[in-house]
Motif scaffolding. Structure first.
Motif, short mmCIF file in Angstrom:
data_model
loop_
_atom_site.label_atom_id
_atom_site.label_comp_id
_atom_site.label_asym_id
_atom_site.label_seq_id
_atom_site.Cartn_x
_atom_site.Cartn_y
_atom_site.Cartn_z
N UNK A 35 43.71 31.75 32.94
CA UNK A 35 43.39 31.25 34.52
C UNK A 35 43.30 32.36 35.58
N UNK A 36 42.53 32.55 36.37
CA UNK A 36 42.18 33.48 37.38
C UNK A 36 42.46 32.82 38.66
N UNK A 37 43.52 33.14 39.23
CA UNK A 37 43.71 32.53 40.72
C UNK A 37 43.28 33.64 41.53
N UNK A 38 42.63 32.98 42.78
CA UNK A 38 42.16 33.94 43.89
C UNK A 38 42.99 33.37 44.99
N UNK A 39 43.52 34.48 45.60
CA UNK A 39 44.50 34.20 46.86
C UNK A 39 44.08 34.85 48.07
N UNK A 40 44.54 34.51 49.27
CA UNK A 40 44.01 35.22 50.37
C UNK A 40 45.42 35.88 51.07
N UNK A 41 46.54 35.48 50.61
CA UNK A 41 47.63 36.42 51.06
C UNK A 41 47.74 37.62 50.27
N UNK A 42 47.53 38.76 50.87
CA UNK A 42 47.66 40.10 50.00
C UNK A 42 49.01 40.95 50.29
N UNK A 43 49.76 40.09 50.73
CA UNK A 43 50.88 41.12 51.14
C UNK A 43 51.67 41.53 49.86
N UNK A 44 51.75 40.65 49.03
CA UNK A 44 52.39 40.81 47.78
C UNK A 44 51.34 41.01 46.67
N UNK A 45 50.39 40.11 46.49
CA UNK A 45 49.28 40.46 45.72
C UNK A 45 48.11 41.34 46.07
N UNK A 46 48.37 42.50 46.14
CA UNK A 46 47.48 43.68 46.71
C UNK A 46 45.75 43.18 46.51
N UNK A 47 45.54 42.89 45.26
CA UNK A 47 44.15 42.75 44.75
C UNK A 47 43.59 41.29 45.24
N UNK A 48 44.45 40.28 45.54
CA UNK A 48 44.22 39.13 45.75
C UNK A 48 43.84 38.02 44.70
N UNK A 49 43.82 38.76 43.30
CA UNK A 49 43.66 38.06 42.19
C UNK A 49 45.12 37.78 41.39
N UNK A 50 45.31 36.91 40.80
CA UNK A 50 46.58 36.88 39.84
C UNK A 50 45.96 36.17 38.76
N UNK A 51 46.64 36.46 37.37
CA UNK A 51 46.18 35.84 36.14
C UNK A 51 47.31 35.15 35.42
N UNK A 52 46.99 34.17 34.91
CA UNK A 52 48.01 33.24 34.40
C UNK A 52 47.42 33.17 32.89
N UNK A 53 48.53 33.85 32.07
CA UNK A 53 47.99 33.52 30.64
C UNK A 53 49.14 32.49 29.83
N UNK A 54 49.02 32.43 28.54
CA UNK A 54 49.77 31.46 27.79
C UNK A 54 51.35 31.93 27.81
N UNK A 55 51.64 33.31 27.91
CA UNK A 55 52.90 33.62 27.77
C UNK A 55 53.49 34.45 29.03
N UNK A 56 52.48 34.88 30.14
CA UNK A 56 52.71 35.92 31.03
C UNK A 56 51.74 35.48 32.41
N UNK A 57 52.36 35.61 33.63
CA UNK A 57 51.63 35.56 34.71
C UNK A 57 51.83 36.78 35.42
N UNK A 58 50.71 37.43 35.91
CA UNK A 58 50.52 38.62 36.30
C UNK A 58 49.56 39.01 37.53
N UNK A 59 50.11 40.06 38.19
CA UNK A 59 48.98 40.44 39.34
C UNK A 59 49.27 41.87 39.70
N UNK A 60 48.21 42.40 40.42
CA UNK A 60 48.44 43.71 40.65
C UNK A 60 49.07 43.80 42.12
N UNK A 61 50.09 44.88 42.39
CA UNK A 61 50.76 45.01 43.35
C UNK A 61 51.24 46.36 43.66
#
Length: 239
Positions: A35-61
């Protein structure tokens, strides 16, 4: 034992398809972009994109980095946690089972093709072992298809996941779309379905009588009524 190598070329292709399908299933398990999440708050999630997999949830920061990563923050998703949705739990369990069952189907296909091409296992029921391999491949495909379609539906209907605060993910994304992990898994599942069908459609040459008859063609080559040609080297090895 009749010479049957010319009857199993399609099943050899099915084995290759099944191996590729199992490989893609394993790859989809390791890919975090289900699952690819798009978020507007980039204070922590620098790229504005978060990835949700089966075993992990990650984002660039640039402010919150997991040890061992350069610019990425990742958290493990456990199936025992209360927030874990049922489609993620199904993905963790069924995808692993699918991989295991698919490997068993591949092993059965290798064993049966060895008997066919090298004339081994005289008492081995060729068609039954091919049928078993095909059933295992189809079972593996069903196991992987269930969580893949379930997660696909969750993305299409824009369902969210209530992650705990340590994940640093918002309660709901601005929008989301299907990631490459699901597409890779669907391709692998499709290959497993095709290989399972090919395995199950194997047919032994039909005997016209209880006892095989030998017919000599115009070139002097003898052909048995089972549809296989006599192989002198193979018969010499048997004697």
């Amino acid at each position: 034992m009749p010479y049957l190598a010319h009857t199993a070329h399609s099943q050899l292709l099915a084995l290759w398809l099944s191996c590729i399908g199992c490989t893609l299933t394993a790859v989809s398990l390791g890919v975090i972009q289900w699952r690819v999440w798009l978020v507007s708050d980039r204070e922590v999630i620098s790229s504005g994109v978060a990835w949700v997999g089966v075993f992990r949830a990650c984002f660039n920061s640039h402010t919150l980095v997991t040890p061992g990563y350069r610019v990425m923050h990742c958290r493990f998703i456990s199936l025992m946690e209360d927030f874990t949705p049922p489609e993620i739990v199904a993905g963790q369990v069924l995808m692993l089972l699918s991989l295991l069952v698919g490997l068993c189907g591949n092993a059965g296909g290798v064993y049966t093709l060895r008997n066919v091409y090298f004339g081994m296992g005289k008492n081995s029921p060729i068609r039954l072992t091919f049928l078993t391999s095909g059933a295992l491949c189809l079972m593996a495909a069903i196991m992987s298809l269930t969580p893949l379609l379930w997660n696909l539906n969750s993305v299409v209907t824009n369902q969210t996941i209530k992650f705990p605060p340590e994940f640093k993910l918002p309660p709901t994304p601005d929008s989301q779309h299907v990631g490459r992990g699901i597409w890779v898994g669907l391709v692998g599942t499709s290959l497993m379905i095709v290989s399972g069908i090919i395995f199950c459609t194997y047919r032994l040459p039909v005997r016209s009588e209880n006892r095989a008859e030998t017919v000599t063609d115009s070139r002097g080559a003898s052909t048995s009524a089972t549809g296989g040609k006599d192989n002198p080297a193979f018969e010499f090895h048997e004697h």
